[in-house]
Design a protein around this motif. Sequence first.
Motif, mmCIF file in Angstrom:
data_model
loop_
_atom_site.group_PDB
_atom_site.id
_atom_site.type_symbol
_atom_site.label_atom_id
_atom_site.label_comp_id
_atom_site.label_asym_id
_atom_site.label_seq_id
_atom_site.Cartn_x
_atom_site.Cartn_y
_atom_site.Cartn_z
ATOM 1 N N ASP A 124 0.837 -1.491 0.070
ATOM 2 C CA ASP A 124 -0.262 -0.199 0.091
ATOM 3 C C ASP A 124 0.716 1.494 0.135
ATOM 4 O O ASP A 124 1.405 1.768 1.007
ATOM 5 C CB ASP A 124 -1.023 0.497 0.939
ATOM 6 C CG ASP A 124 -1.767 1.030 1.194
ATOM 7 O OD1 ASP A 124 -1.956 1.943 0.261
ATOM 8 O OD2 ASP A 124 -2.920 0.724 2.335
ATOM 9 N N GLN A 134 -5.329 12.288 -0.952
ATOM 10 C CA GLN A 134 -6.182 11.651 -0.299
ATOM 11 C C GLN A 134 -5.513 11.408 1.331
ATOM 12 O O GLN A 134 -6.641 11.365 1.573
ATOM 13 C CB GLN A 134 -5.908 10.121 -0.759
ATOM 14 C CG GLN A 134 -5.818 10.221 -2.681
ATOM 15 C CD GLN A 134 -7.372 10.070 -2.769
ATOM 16 O OE1 GLN A 134 -7.805 10.963 -2.784
ATOM 17 N NE2 GLN A 134 -7.976 8.995 -3.047
ATOM 18 N N LEU A 135 -4.222 10.881 1.961
ATOM 19 C CA LEU A 135 -3.695 11.252 2.436
ATOM 20 C C LEU A 135 -4.451 12.562 3.444
ATOM 21 O O LEU A 135 -5.163 12.425 4.906
ATOM 22 C CB LEU A 135 -2.624 10.498 2.820
ATOM 23 C CG LEU A 135 -1.775 9.503 2.386
ATOM 24 C CD1 LEU A 135 -0.701 9.611 2.816
ATOM 25 C CD2 LEU A 135 -2.264 8.507 3.606
ATOM 26 N N TYR A 183 -1.397 11.823 -3.717
ATOM 27 C CA TYR A 183 -1.326 10.396 -2.895
ATOM 28 C C TYR A 183 -1.648 11.599 -1.166
ATOM 29 O O TYR A 183 -1.875 10.902 -0.768
ATOM 30 C CB TYR A 183 0.159 9.662 -2.908
ATOM 31 C CG TYR A 183 -0.031 8.649 -3.337
ATOM 32 C CD1 TYR A 183 -1.201 7.619 -3.183
ATOM 33 C CD2 TYR A 183 0.975 7.917 -4.493
ATOM 34 C CE1 TYR A 183 -1.307 6.307 -4.071
ATOM 35 C CE2 TYR A 183 0.774 6.788 -5.263
ATOM 36 C CZ TYR A 183 -0.507 6.164 -4.774
ATOM 37 O OH TYR A 183 -0.109 4.835 -5.912
ATOM 38 N N ASN A 209 4.650 10.221 9.468
ATOM 39 C CA ASN A 209 4.282 11.131 10.151
ATOM 40 C C ASN A 209 5.782 10.410 11.116
ATOM 41 O O ASN A 209 5.569 10.777 12.600
ATOM 42 C CB ASN A 209 3.422 9.604 10.429
ATOM 43 C CG ASN A 209 1.772 10.210 10.023
ATOM 44 O OD1 ASN A 209 1.721 11.663 10.340
ATOM 45 N ND2 ASN A 209 0.932 9.514 9.719
ATOM 46 N N ALA A 228 -0.117 4.128 2.545
ATOM 47 C CA ALA A 228 0.013 3.449 3.837
ATOM 48 C C ALA A 228 1.144 3.817 3.589
ATOM 49 O O ALA A 228 2.220 4.972 5.651
ATOM 50 C CB ALA A 228 -0.608 2.544 3.754
ATOM 51 N N GLY A 281 1.926 7.429 4.224
ATOM 52 C CA GLY A 281 2.242 8.796 5.452
ATOM 53 C C GLY A 281 2.966 7.770 6.435
ATOM 54 O O GLY A 281 2.999 9.168 7.271
ATOM 55 N N ASP A 282 2.958 6.618 6.984
ATOM 56 C CA ASP A 282 3.915 6.076 7.764
ATOM 57 C C ASP A 282 5.083 6.649 7.924
ATOM 58 O O ASP A 282 5.313 7.101 9.465
ATOM 59 C CB ASP A 282 4.348 4.922 7.943
ATOM 60 C CG ASP A 282 3.212 3.728 7.950
ATOM 61 O OD1 ASP A 282 2.065 4.810 8.372
ATOM 62 O OD2 ASP A 282 3.127 2.211 7.694
ATOM 63 N N ALA A 326 -8.221 11.435 4.297
ATOM 64 C CA ALA A 326 -8.788 10.066 5.255
ATOM 65 C C ALA A 326 -8.106 10.811 6.559
ATOM 66 O O ALA A 326 -8.689 10.168 7.528
ATOM 67 C CB ALA A 326 -8.301 9.423 4.985
ATOM 68 N N GLY A 327 -7.760 11.623 6.920
ATOM 69 C CA GLY A 327 -6.649 12.781 8.521
ATOM 70 C C GLY A 327 -5.925 11.473 8.422
ATOM 71 O O GLY A 327 -5.730 11.679 9.501
ATOM 72 N N LYS A 328 -5.292 10.567 7.643
ATOM 73 C CA LYS A 328 -3.557 9.726 7.825
ATOM 74 C C LYS A 328 -2.498 10.493 8.013
ATOM 75 O O LYS A 328 -1.556 10.043 8.177
ATOM 76 C CB LYS A 328 -4.062 8.834 6.876
ATOM 77 C CG LYS A 328 -4.935 7.657 6.922
ATOM 78 C CD LYS A 328 -5.349 7.291 6.112
ATOM 79 C CE LYS A 328 -6.122 6.024 6.065
ATOM 80 N NZ LYS A 328 -6.370 4.733 4.803
ATOM 81 N N ILE A 329 -2.237 12.072 7.515
ATOM 82 C CA ILE A 329 -1.455 12.757 7.994
ATOM 83 C C ILE A 329 -1.452 13.964 8.279
ATOM 84 O O ILE A 329 -2.710 14.710 8.305
ATOM 85 C CB ILE A 329 -0.404 12.632 6.629
ATOM 86 C CG1 ILE A 329 -0.917 13.369 5.280
ATOM 87 C CG2 ILE A 329 0.001 11.528 6.239
ATOM 88 C CD1 ILE A 329 0.141 13.938 4.422
#
Length: 539
Positions: free
Chosen positions: A223, A261-262, A258, A233, A226, A229-230, A265-268
């Motif tokens: 992914d 999108q991140l 990307y 973060n 993902a 994003g990791d 989605a509140g992922k970063i």
Amino acid sequence: MRLTFLGASMMVTGSSYLLEVGNRKILVDCGMFQGSKATEALNRQPFLFDPTAIDCVLLTHAHIDHSGLLPRLCKSGFKGNIYTTKATTDLCKIMLADSGHIQEFEAEIANRKGKRAGKVATEPLYTVEDAVSCLTQFAPVPYNQKLSIRPDVFVKFNDAGHILGSSIIEIWCVENDKTTKVVFSGDLGRSDQPILKDPTYIEEADYLILESTYGNRKHEDYDKAAALGDIINDTVERGGNIVIPAFAVGRTQTILYYLHQLLKAGKIPDIPVFIDSPLAINATDIFMHNPQDFDIDAYDMLYKQNDNPLKLPHLNFARTPEESKAINFLKEPAIIISASGMADAGRILHHLKHNLWRQEASILLVGYQAQGSMGRRLVEGAKRVKIMGEEISVKAKIYNLEGFSAHAGQDELVDWLKHFKILPANMFIVHGEFESSEAFAALIKEQFELPTYIPHYGDSAVINGREFSIEGTTVTLVDPKVQMMHDYLEQLESDYLELRKRLEHIAPDGDGKLPEILDGMDKARKIIRKTTEFIANGK
């Protein structure tokens, strides 16, 4: 019919092929050689053909290793049309002018140094004016339409899914009442990539000229969003910057997609994102003006959801040198996307210089890194690198996410080949380092029971229907394995400098033997330097 290989032969750069049909001479791509000094020296060699005798050029896509010598070709007397897609035409307007600027700048720097050394002045390979003049010869053509460019030559441009406007080119050549179909893959993209459509499947060919950038390995299946994003973060938690060397065209826009999108989605975290490349800024604008080439998902986002996939809340464009320099004085973490993608030149060097030595920073490589490039040395674990004459310690975390590559992996290339209903009589394996091309050629023989040939620079295939013979090259180039030695020696010298400094620091006064040891090391370094220069000059 004769096909001569003028670049991308046992290397991933300088794509160019001369197709002769009767008295017609058609050039497919006219790319610049990029990489080490020895490789780049090829850009100044005379063309292996008369530019004034070329009828037309077919251009697969805008990347400089496929288009970068077009201004020099036109400057040397070529007067015909350059056929390519609309998006490629738009991208070349900014990319070739940018390349012309780089040629002028590099010549100016070389002349400053050369003047002090009493050397003859260096002329730029071509100028911005040459690049702009060349653009008048571009003739945009649509995808999926069979066109007659000469009475005995028909072509069709198909979406290659590599970058915006990229093409697989089918060519039908009529000679002695016999039609032979030659297909140039260009750079094949990957399926299910953001923004772009999937590569077009071709059903038949007599001959296929096929890229092999990743011919010896598959892309890791993971992914990508993902993973990105990791990394972001983790780096933000350490308080560092995320520095991303990215190709201005294609990779920068994919990363923006990307990030969009991140964030959505509140992922970063919503931290500043800087695009520090005038070329990338202009390329992103061209993407937005060519939605006809988007895949259905990106098209629907833009027009049905009114959600621009390339926009971010805190997206900043560094257009001027002053804005670029200001990025390095930020006190909070940021994402910095800058060219070049192989970290060889451009503004990215300044950001690497300011971040490589910081343990809290991350350097994220998201594309192919050619032998000899700064990016390749970082991937291979270099502890120190030289940037603009200064030795920099590598303390930042280095990440290499190959899954972001715009080139098809080995399994994807094989899958693309499986869609042929009539397989070619032969495949010419190009656009790959020797180990990659060799491994891919062996795989094709095993899976398809087809003959393959890995051409040398200057080789010609004399074609008669589905039979052909090879006329070997008479051009002498540096052997790929010797080139690897050159790159190794350059790194060895960098390692030497680090070791010498450590010795001087550990035992500044020495025990009587240190001066002797250092003297011996200096002699070894002179041998390394002379050997490196010897190879770089093509000896």
